[in-house]
Design an enzyme around this catalytic site. Sequence first.
Site, PDB file in Angstrom:
ATOM      1  N   VAL A  59       0.895  -1.152   0.000  1.00 27.97           N
ATOM      2  CA  VAL A  59       0.000   0.000   0.000  1.00 27.97           C
ATOM      3  C   VAL A  59       0.937   1.207   0.000  1.00 27.97           C
ATOM      4  O   VAL A  59       1.905   1.260   0.761  1.00 27.97           O
ATOM      5  CB  VAL A  59      -0.987  -0.011   1.196  1.00 27.97           C
ATOM      6  CG1 VAL A  59      -0.301  -0.186   2.530  1.00 27.97           C
ATOM      7  CG2 VAL A  59      -1.848   1.253   1.208  1.00 27.97           C
ATOM      8  N   SER A  60       0.693   2.149  -0.909  1.00 24.94           N
ATOM      9  CA  SER A  60       1.604   3.279  -1.094  1.00 24.94           C
ATOM     10  C   SER A  60       1.720   4.123   0.161  1.00 24.94           C
ATOM     11  O   SER A  60       0.827   4.121   1.011  1.00 24.94           O
ATOM     12  CB  SER A  60       1.105   4.169  -2.240  1.00 24.94           C
ATOM     13  OG  SER A  60       0.802   3.390  -3.366  1.00 24.94           O
ATOM     14  N   GLN A  61       2.823   4.859   0.226  1.00 24.32           N
ATOM     15  CA  GLN A  61       3.014   5.839   1.303  1.00 24.32           C
ATOM     16  C   GLN A  61       1.816   6.775   1.336  1.00 24.32           C
ATOM     17  O   GLN A  61       1.412   7.273   0.288  1.00 24.32           O
ATOM     18  CB  GLN A  61       4.186   6.734   0.923  1.00 24.32           C
ATOM     19  CG  GLN A  61       5.501   6.412   1.511  1.00 24.32           C
ATOM     20  CD  GLN A  61       6.527   7.312   0.863  1.00 24.32           C
ATOM     21  OE1 GLN A  61       7.019   6.980  -0.211  1.00 24.32           O
ATOM     22  NE2 GLN A  61       6.826   8.428   1.485  1.00 24.32           N
TER      23      GLN A  61
END
Length: 212
Positions: A59-61
């Site tokens: 899950v992206s930053q």
Amino acid sequence: MSPNSRKIRFIMELRQGGVTDTRVLAAIERVPREMFVPEAFHDKAYANVALPIGRHQTVSQPGVVALMTQALEVGDRDKVLEIGTGSGYQAAVLSKLCRRLYTIERFPDLLKEAEARFAALRLTNVTVQAGDGADGWPRQAPFDRIMVTAAAAAPPERLVDQLAVGGVMVAPVGADGGEQDLVRFRRTVDGVVTESLGPVRFVPLVAGVAPA
Ligand code: SAH
């Protein structure tokens, strides 16, 4: 620190990082990020780091999610397509900002987990599909907005074709592991205008549906 004060600090950090759109900040505030990460990482849910979600995906930053969401300029009447559902976090944030969100993921098991989260949060305007996002969703096209959360080696033309006139797409473009550029595409009556928004690092857009 209590989860609530951690979240308040997180929103302040996003503001300092250039996320000034109050609709975007409010949408992020309304989505509990801890629900989208494995339990072992709950204490890091509001840290500005990418976290593993299984299947070697991340899950992206949150800072990147916020900036990309802001760059997409989503309106509350918009029909939006996301490629790369992953945990469903970005989809949940988008669903708070638009009329209807369509999202495609190539791993059926990740999609199933994301769907359970959408149901638990009562996000009733999200429609999912297991498949190759590079094909887009021709039956639902055109879209007002498209967000791609995996990097394509070249601009994803089939997705650009599914943008409505006046539509906007944000997508990371570049080789896997190498330098990728976040690109904003705008479809106008005269054609497509592209704009570079800066360097990013995403997992690659992989062709085909993964085995269940
Ligand atoms: N938006 C996600 C981030 C996911 S990482 C989130 O908020 O959690 C990128 C995701 O894109 C991964 O889950 C990966 O499996 C998926 N993906 C990669 N190639 C794809 C493709 N061709 N079609 C659909 N999904 C793809």
